[in-house]
Design an enzyme around this catalytic site. Structure first.
Site, PDB file in Angstrom:
ATOM      1  CG  HIS A   1      -0.407   0.264   2.521  1.00  0.00           C
ATOM      2  ND1 HIS A   1      -0.150  -0.730   3.432  1.00  0.00           N
ATOM      3  CD2 HIS A   1      -0.050   1.416   3.130  1.00  0.00           C
ATOM      4  CE1 HIS A   1       0.334  -0.210   4.547  1.00  0.00           C
ATOM      5  NE2 HIS A   1       0.407   1.101   4.380  1.00  0.00           N
TER       6      HIS A   1
ATOM      7  CG  ASP B   1       0.009  -4.126   2.822  1.00  0.00           C
ATOM      8  OD1 ASP B   1       0.212  -3.523   1.759  1.00  0.00           O
ATOM      9  OD2 ASP B   1      -0.137  -3.549   3.923  1.00  0.00           O
TER      10      ASP B   1
ATOM     11  CB  SER C   1       2.998   1.875   6.096  1.00  0.00           C
ATOM     12  OG  SER C   1       1.811   2.009   6.826  1.00  0.00           O
TER      13      SER C   1
END
Length: 358
Positions: free
Chosen positions: A86, A119, A202
């Site tokens: 992402h 992911d 992230s």
């Protein structure tokens, strides 16, 4: 008379100064410790950060009207970097990805491979020397209560270091995608940590007390969440989740070697609307049979309407939890499923099959 008045004023001022300071024009210096430039102990937070930061990068992504910031870390001397899918997804097929190293050096990066279901993504920079790959730990060795350090770029503040502990293991989480759709949903049997993680963290490393990467910071629960986990969206309330490095390592190797990752499968479709406890095999599938003929589930004797209640003795309470448990394994792994059929439970052995991401 004028001279006397002026002289009297000066005298009064000097007297007040002497009374307050005890001297005229004295230079004041406050006591302070000297600068300590000695290296910190390797096992201290500062020592671990010093060893880890050179291998952590900040990633800026632009694609059309989308842009974002995330984190990654160096995998090898060839310039490969691991991050979240992402993080790089906004770049699409023609966007721009730039990487900034802890030294301040910047470089353009290209996607080697990415997988939305895990992911995870691998990107690569070229022409950069002096790279510092981070050591990979073993997430199977992690214990609840272990100290950990998260490094990333929350709100684009590169090189931010936060500390905490492993709060729990094997947390079945899903993040991303659209409700009821199933596309671009990430299924993770995650490590939970209370180390503060915020937007921009992230893809960054979660490291242990030996400066080894044990997880990829990927999602948080934030105040006001409606129940969905975000890929680093919102603010930290001490509920952060990281992809275990053992899973990430396997996926990264496949992305590097083939450009895509394989997914372990049991060869059945699930009734995601089932509200009972466990994961129920569909009664039928619009695209084909609910149990794939000749697939792992068929060979194990699974049938439509079977309810899978446990995987290797660990309870699963929904179809999503079952997918998470399956995805935490490798194709070819052998599992024992506890299955309920017509009110009777029984155990079946199953060898996971393999499917590539589409």
């Amino acid at each position: 008379m004028l001279v006397a008045l002026v002289a009297g004023g000066i005298g009064g001022g000097v007297g007040a100064l002497l009374e307050r300071d005890g001297t005229i024009g004295r230079h004041v210096e406050l006591p302070q410790a000297g600068a300590d430039r000695s290296a910190r102990a390797p096992g201290s937070i500062a020592g671990i950060a010093a060893r880890t930061l050179p291998g952590v990068v900040t990633i800026h992504v632009r694609g059309g009207s989308d842009q974002g910031t995330g984190t990654g870390f160096v995998l090898d001397k060839e310039g490969r970097i691991l991050t979240n899918n992402h993080v790089v997804e906004p770049a699409g097929s023609s966007g721009d990805i730039s990487v900034t190293f802890n030294s301040g050096q910047t470089a353009k990066a290209a996607v080697v491979g990415r997988d939305s279901s895990y992911d995870l993504a691998v990107i690569k920079v070229s022409g950069v020397s002096g790279l510092t790959p981070l050591a990979l730990g073993n997430s199977d060795s992690v214990r609840v209560g272990d100290s950990v350090i998260a490094i990333g770029a929350p709100y684009d503040l590169a090189g931010t270091v936060t500390t905490g502990i492993i709060s729990a293991k094997e947390r079945p989480i899903t993040a991303g995608g659209q409700k009821g759709d199933g596309s671009d949903v990430s299924y993770v049997d995650a490590l939970q940590t209370d180390a503060p993680i915020n937007p921009g963290n992230s893809g960054g490393p979660l490291v242990d007390s030996e400066a080894r990467v044990i997880g990829i910071n990927s999602a948080i629960r934030s105040a006001g969440d409606s129940g969905e986990l975000g890929g680093g969206q919102g603010g930290s309330i001490g509920l952060g989740f990281a992809i275990p490095i053992n899973q990430a390592k396997r996926v990264a190797e496949e992305l590097i070697n083939t450009g895509r990752a394989t997914h372990p499968v049991i060869g059945v479709t699930l009734d995601m609307s089932y509200s009972g406890d466990g994961a129920r095999v569909n009664t039928k599938n619009g695209d084909g049979p609910a149990v794939t003929p000749g697939g792992p589930g068929d060979k194990a004797g699974l049938q439509p309407r079977d309810v899978i209640r446990k995987v290797d003795g660990v309870a699963v309470h929904s179809g999503q939890e079952l997918i998470v448990k399956i995805r935490s394994h490798r194709p070819g792994d052998r599992l024992t499923l506890t299955v309920e059929r017509d009110g009777t439970e029984r155990s079946v052995d199953l060898t996971l099959g393999s499917a590539s991401a589409r």
